[in-house]
Design a protein around this motif. Structure first.
Motif, PDB file in Angstrom:
ATOM      1  N   PRO A   1      13.436   2.877  -1.962  1.00 40.22           N
ATOM      2  CA  PRO A   1      12.962   3.343  -3.260  1.00 40.22           C
ATOM      3  C   PRO A   1      11.503   2.948  -3.494  1.00 40.22           C
ATOM      4  O   PRO A   1      10.980   2.069  -2.810  1.00 40.22           O
ATOM      5  N   GLY A   2      10.840   3.614  -4.427  1.00 39.21           N
ATOM      6  CA  GLY A   2       9.506   3.195  -4.846  1.00 39.21           C
ATOM      7  C   GLY A   2       8.386   3.539  -3.885  1.00 39.21           C
ATOM      8  O   GLY A   2       7.289   2.996  -3.993  1.00 39.21           O
ATOM      9  N   ARG A   3       8.629   4.439  -2.944  1.00 37.77           N
ATOM     10  CA  ARG A   3       7.559   4.852  -2.031  1.00 37.77           C
ATOM     11  C   ARG A   3       6.511   5.658  -2.800  1.00 37.77           C
ATOM     12  O   ARG A   3       6.857   6.552  -3.581  1.00 37.77           O
ATOM     13  N   ILE A   4       5.242   5.385  -2.533  1.00 38.65           N
ATOM     14  CA  ILE A   4       4.177   6.160  -3.164  1.00 38.65           C
ATOM     15  C   ILE A   4       4.021   7.468  -2.393  1.00 38.65           C
ATOM     16  O   ILE A   4       3.693   7.458  -1.209  1.00 38.65           O
TER      17      ILE A   4
ATOM     18  N   ASP B   1       6.233  -2.288  -8.854  1.00 40.14           N
ATOM     19  CA  ASP B   1       6.617  -2.190 -10.270  1.00 40.14           C
ATOM     20  C   ASP B   1       7.796  -1.250 -10.477  1.00 40.14           C
ATOM     21  O   ASP B   1       8.549  -1.391 -11.433  1.00 40.14           O
ATOM     22  N   VAL B   2       7.924  -0.250  -9.593  1.00 39.20           N
ATOM     23  CA  VAL B   2       9.036   0.685  -9.730  1.00 39.20           C
ATOM     24  C   VAL B   2      10.317   0.060  -9.179  1.00 39.20           C
ATOM     25  O   VAL B   2      11.400   0.222  -9.741  1.00 39.20           O
ATOM     26  N   LEU B   3      10.186  -0.715  -8.099  1.00 40.82           N
ATOM     27  CA  LEU B   3      11.342  -1.428  -7.551  1.00 40.82           C
ATOM     28  C   LEU B   3      11.857  -2.450  -8.544  1.00 40.82           C
ATOM     29  O   LEU B   3      13.059  -2.641  -8.704  1.00 40.82           O
ATOM     30  N   ALA B   4      10.928  -3.146  -9.192  1.00 40.03           N
ATOM     31  CA  ALA B   4      11.297  -4.280 -10.034  1.00 40.03           C
ATOM     32  C   ALA B   4      10.511  -4.216 -11.339  1.00 40.03           C
ATOM     33  O   ALA B   4       9.457  -4.810 -11.462  1.00 40.03           O
ATOM     34  N   PRO B   5      11.027  -3.486 -12.317  1.00 41.37           N
ATOM     35  CA  PRO B   5      10.290  -3.313 -13.574  1.00 41.37           C
ATOM     36  C   PRO B   5      10.112  -4.633 -14.313  1.00 41.37           C
ATOM     37  O   PRO B   5      10.949  -5.524 -14.215  1.00 41.37           O
ATOM     38  N   ASP B   6       9.006  -4.739 -15.031  1.00 41.16           N
ATOM     39  CA  ASP B   6       8.717  -5.934 -15.821  1.00 41.16           C
ATOM     40  C   ASP B   6       8.539  -5.521 -17.273  1.00 41.16           C
ATOM     41  O   ASP B   6       8.173  -4.388 -17.556  1.00 41.16           O
ATOM     42  N   GLU B   7       8.826  -6.447 -18.171  1.00 42.65           N
ATOM     43  CA  GLU B   7       8.520  -6.209 -19.574  1.00 42.65           C
ATOM     44  C   GLU B   7       7.036  -6.490 -19.770  1.00 42.65           C
ATOM     45  O   GLU B   7       6.486  -7.361 -19.120  1.00 42.65           O
TER      46      GLU B   7
ATOM     47  N   THR C   1       0.821  -1.207   0.000  1.00 40.58           N
ATOM     48  CA  THR C   1       0.000   0.000   0.000  1.00 40.58           C
ATOM     49  C   THR C   1       0.863   1.269   0.000  1.00 40.58           C
ATOM     50  O   THR C   1       0.385   2.337  -0.322  1.00 40.58           O
ATOM     51  N   THR C   2       2.139   1.152   0.377  1.00 38.35           N
ATOM     52  CA  THR C   2       2.999   2.346   0.350  1.00 38.35           C
ATOM     53  C   THR C   2       4.143   2.222  -0.641  1.00 38.35           C
ATOM     54  O   THR C   2       4.849   3.179  -0.887  1.00 38.35           O
ATOM     55  N   LEU C   3       4.335   1.025  -1.194  1.00 30.87           N
ATOM     56  CA  LEU C   3       5.419   0.803  -2.153  1.00 30.87           C
ATOM     57  C   LEU C   3       4.826   0.420  -3.498  1.00 30.87           C
ATOM     58  O   LEU C   3       3.884  -0.364  -3.552  1.00 30.87           O
TER      59      LEU C   3
ATOM     60  N   VAL D   1       2.852   8.844  -8.103  1.00 28.40           N
ATOM     61  CA  VAL D   1       4.156   9.500  -8.033  1.00 28.40           C
ATOM     62  C   VAL D   1       4.940   8.760  -6.957  1.00 28.40           C
ATOM     63  O   VAL D   1       4.443   8.569  -5.846  1.00 28.40           O
ATOM     64  N   THR D   2       6.136   8.275  -7.323  1.00 24.41           N
ATOM     65  CA  THR D   2       6.944   7.553  -6.344  1.00 24.41           C
ATOM     66  C   THR D   2       8.280   8.262  -6.181  1.00 24.41           C
ATOM     67  O   THR D   2       8.697   9.034  -7.047  1.00 24.41           O
ATOM     68  N   ALA D   3       8.932   7.980  -5.069  1.00 23.55           N
ATOM     69  CA  ALA D   3      10.231   8.593  -4.815  1.00 23.55           C
ATOM     70  C   ALA D   3      11.024   7.714  -3.860  1.00 23.55           C
ATOM     71  O   ALA D   3      10.458   6.836  -3.197  1.00 23.55           O
ATOM     72  N   THR D   4      12.331   7.961  -3.826  1.00 24.44           N
ATOM     73  CA  THR D   4      13.166   7.294  -2.834  1.00 24.44           C
ATOM     74  C   THR D   4      13.176   8.162  -1.586  1.00 24.44           C
ATOM     75  O   THR D   4      13.415   9.367  -1.662  1.00 24.44           O
ATOM     76  N   ILE D   5      12.856   7.543  -0.444  1.00 20.28           N
ATOM     77  CA  ILE D   5      12.856   8.288   0.811  1.00 20.28           C
ATOM     78  C   ILE D   5      13.762   7.545   1.781  1.00 20.28           C
ATOM     79  O   ILE D   5      13.545   6.363   2.049  1.00 20.28           O
ATOM     80  N   GLY D   6      14.749   8.246   2.289  1.00 21.69           N
ATOM     81  CA  GLY D   6      15.775   7.561   3.059  1.00 21.69           C
ATOM     82  C   GLY D   6      16.459   6.591   2.114  1.00 21.69           C
ATOM     83  O   GLY D   6      16.881   6.968   1.027  1.00 21.69           O
TER      84      GLY D   6
END
Lengths: 318, 325
Positions: B131-134, A225-231, A220-222, B123-128
């Protein structure tokens, strides 16, 4: 319950839920009677273009084999065998597979005996006869007897490699809990859950459920998909696999079939998610973790202490 | 971002996504497929039903000044297209454009979607070191509708006009004395079956007629709608999934829409999630279930505008009486 003979030319069709619910009587749900085939056929509507992939006969053969392979007491183990083969037999797009009326037809008309065979529970304490839950015939994709297997194969496969789906289906809690999570639609996340099973990091049903809860909360806070991109899966690969259904031989019974060649999941992303989930799991509360390895495994006839990686089935020759 | 408390700084300014263009299989489409007010893209076209992919052009406005002065590193802006029933999830990054907005495009694969997809912006950003925090989201997602010709958010009930005595619909025959029946099982949206075998109903609900007939028609339509809302609410509340600690989950699809629309009238004093919990527990435990019925009736009547159409009907009857007198 005897199945009516299915003709080689019989094709699958669509059956509305309203009709199905009307015929899911106590005697059908308890397996004493088959659903009324003639009435159901009259209420069903055809699938559109006739095609070999809609063969009811091929599906029957597969289901019969599953029922003869897995004796009483190990019926849940049929899931891991049937899921990839059902997926490779019933070749379709996700849009097509999302039609509940197709699955209702399969459960009510093509193989109601399998639904009862696989999902009839024990008798109630008050002497009530055991009954299959209605949802096994008409429920959502993670409950319906056939949809859950097809979707497990679809969501956990790695391109044309069904082995991760086989691992996922060996664990009833993955099917029952993890498959409901939206985050599993992110392929590297689905693959990472299976890898944790393969590595033995998670084994028991409780551990699977604890992991599911932890990764869902973190999600809910992460944005995974941005951490681990997929094709994006290549839809042309799926379309070609569907076209091949016209000429493809039936799915092999011993070796694993091949899935659609729509692209593998990027390895680096799977590694990232595996590390991320392992970290979340370490901090997650697991019921009864102190006295593990506990025998607190759901009595579904599946051993959760298998060395998953070693028991993978041989792949078919290419 | 007001929906939940997060253990890290999020954007206070608003994040807004616009769909500014659409092309089907490479052919640009008319802009009337896109409604900015409704925030809906309608992709169903009679003349081109065999399209394979739709490409949507996207533009987003972010609170740029806040972003450049805040604690956020590696800011990314992504559009996510999802549809629950097909388990599909497509993600595309947007890039900073010269005018300060963020621009990009996303592809809707026909084979991956069935009815309606949600188009969200994150919109995501690295915090501390995470990475990938909404840190921001457009709280009013767009809808991409594959079955609609006009871009409208509100979905209508399916109306099925059928003679309940007809042999083709044997299951309706036992209801053949009823003028209408609301069905909530199956299908993508609930269906109202109107009984053509009910004498005079078709004529009454058809067009034309005197002022008082029109008023009566409005009143009956409102009554049907109220029954439909009530049936939908009961169907939605009776099929909730619970998580481990017994908290009911939003059911998705039309059931969720119905609950989100009606719960503020059922439990006006509670936020939506608490109202859901309350409604579920009074049903499950029996406590307060009877009291809840009046509240459901109230919420359904409000949605169906029963009071207004009934008042209109009564007034027009009064007027026609006066005219005759």
């Amino acid at each position: 319950m005897n199945r009516h003979t299915v003709d080689r030319s019989d094709l699958l069709a669509l059956l509305p839920e309203t009709v199905a619910l009307k015929y899911l009587t106590r005697s059908v749900l308890s397996g004493q009677e088959a659903p009324p085939r003639i009435a159901l056929l009259r209420a069903a509507s055809p699938m559109g273009e006739p095609s070999a992939r809609w063969s009811a006969y091929a599906l029957c053969e597969l289901v019969d084999e599953a029922m003869s392979r897995f004796p009483e007491g190990s019926r849940a183990a049929a899931d891991a065998w049937l899921a990839p083969r059902l997926h490779a037999t019933l070749r379709m797009t996700r849009a097509e597979a999302s039609d509940p009326e197709l699955w209702i037809y399969v459960a009510m008309v093509v193989a109601p005996d399998y639904v009862v065979w696989r999902h009839l529970g024990g008798a109630g304490s008050s002497g009530e006869p055991a009954m299959v839950a209605t949802g096994r015939f008409t429920g959502p994709h993670y409950t319906q007897a056939f949809a859950r297997l097809w979707w497990a194969a679809e969501l956990f496969r790695d391109g044309d490699d069904y082995r991760p789906a086989v691992t996922a289906c060996r664990n009833q809690d993955v099917l029952n809990t993890v498959m409901r999570l939206d985050l599993i639609d992110h392929r590297p996340s689905a693959r990472a859950v299976v890898r944790l099973l393969d590595q033995g990091t998670i084994r028991t049903g409780r551990e699977v459920n604890a992991l599911a809860k932890a990764i869902n909360t973190a999600g809910t806070t992460l944005l995974y998909d941005v951490l681990a991109p997929d094709e994006l899966p290549e839809q042309e690969g799926v379309r070609e696999w569907i076209r091949d259904a016209e000429t493809a031989p039936p799915a092999p019974w011993k070796a694993l079939p091949d899935g659609p060649k729509d692209g593998r999941i990027p390895e680096a992303s799977v590694d990232t998610m595996t590390g991320c989930f392992a970290g979340l799991f370490e901090k997650a509360p697991v019921r009864g973790r102190a006295d593990s390895p506990s025998p607190g495994v759901p009595a579904q006839g599946v051993s959760l202490h298998k060395a998953y990686a070693e028991s993978s089935e041989p792949r078919s020759a290419r | 971002m007001t929906t939940s408390v997060r253990p890290y700084p999020t954007l206070a300014g608003s994040v807004e996504l616009e769909v500014v263009g659409a092309a089907l299989d490479g052919r640009p489409q008319l802009l009337d497929m896109i409604s900015r007010q409704e925030r809906v893209v309608a992709l169903h076209l009679n003349e081109r039903s065999d399209w394979r992919e739709a490409r949507l052009e996207l533009r987003a406005r972010l609170p740029q000044r806040e972003l450049s002065t805040g604690p956020w590193q590696k800011v990314e802006c992504v559009a996510v297209l999802t549809e629950g029933v097909t388990n599909s999830r497509t993600l595309r990054p947007l890039r900073r454009a010269s005018d300060g907005s963020w621009a990009g495009s996303i592809t809707v694969e026909r084979d991956l979607h069935r009815v309606r997809a949600d188009l969200d912006l994150f919109v995501t950003a690295t915090i501390g070191d995470v990475p990938g925090r909404i840190v921001g989201t457009d709280e009013n997602p767009w809808i991409v509708d594959l079955t609609a010709r006009t871009p409208l958010r509100q979905r209508t009930l399916e109306i099925n006009e059928v003679d309940f005595g007809d042999a083709d619909v044997p299951w309706l025959s036992r209801f053949k004395e009823l003028p209408w029946l609301v069905e909530t099982s199956g299908g993508d949206v609930p269906t109202v079956h109107l009984n053509l075998g009910f004498e005079g109903l078709k004529e009454l609900l058809g067009s034309g007629g005197s002022v008082s007939e029109k008023a009566l028609r409005g009143s009956i339509a409102a009554q049907i709608a109220a029954e439909a809302w009530t049936a939908m609410f009961h169907s939605a509340i009776s099929e909730l999934e619970l998580d481990d600690d017994g908290t009911p989950q939003w059911p998705g699809g039309w059931r969720e829409s119905v609950l989100r629309i009606m719960l503020p009238d059922v439990h006006p004093e509670l936020p939506p999630a608490d109202a859901l919990f309350e409604a579920h527990s009074s049903r499950a435990n029996g406590g307060g279930w009877h009291e809840l019925q009046s509240r459901i009736q109230y919420a359904a009547s409000r949605r169906a505008k029963v009071s207004r159409s009934l008042s209109t009907a009564i007034r027009s009857l009064d007027r026609s009486k006066e005219a005759r007198a």
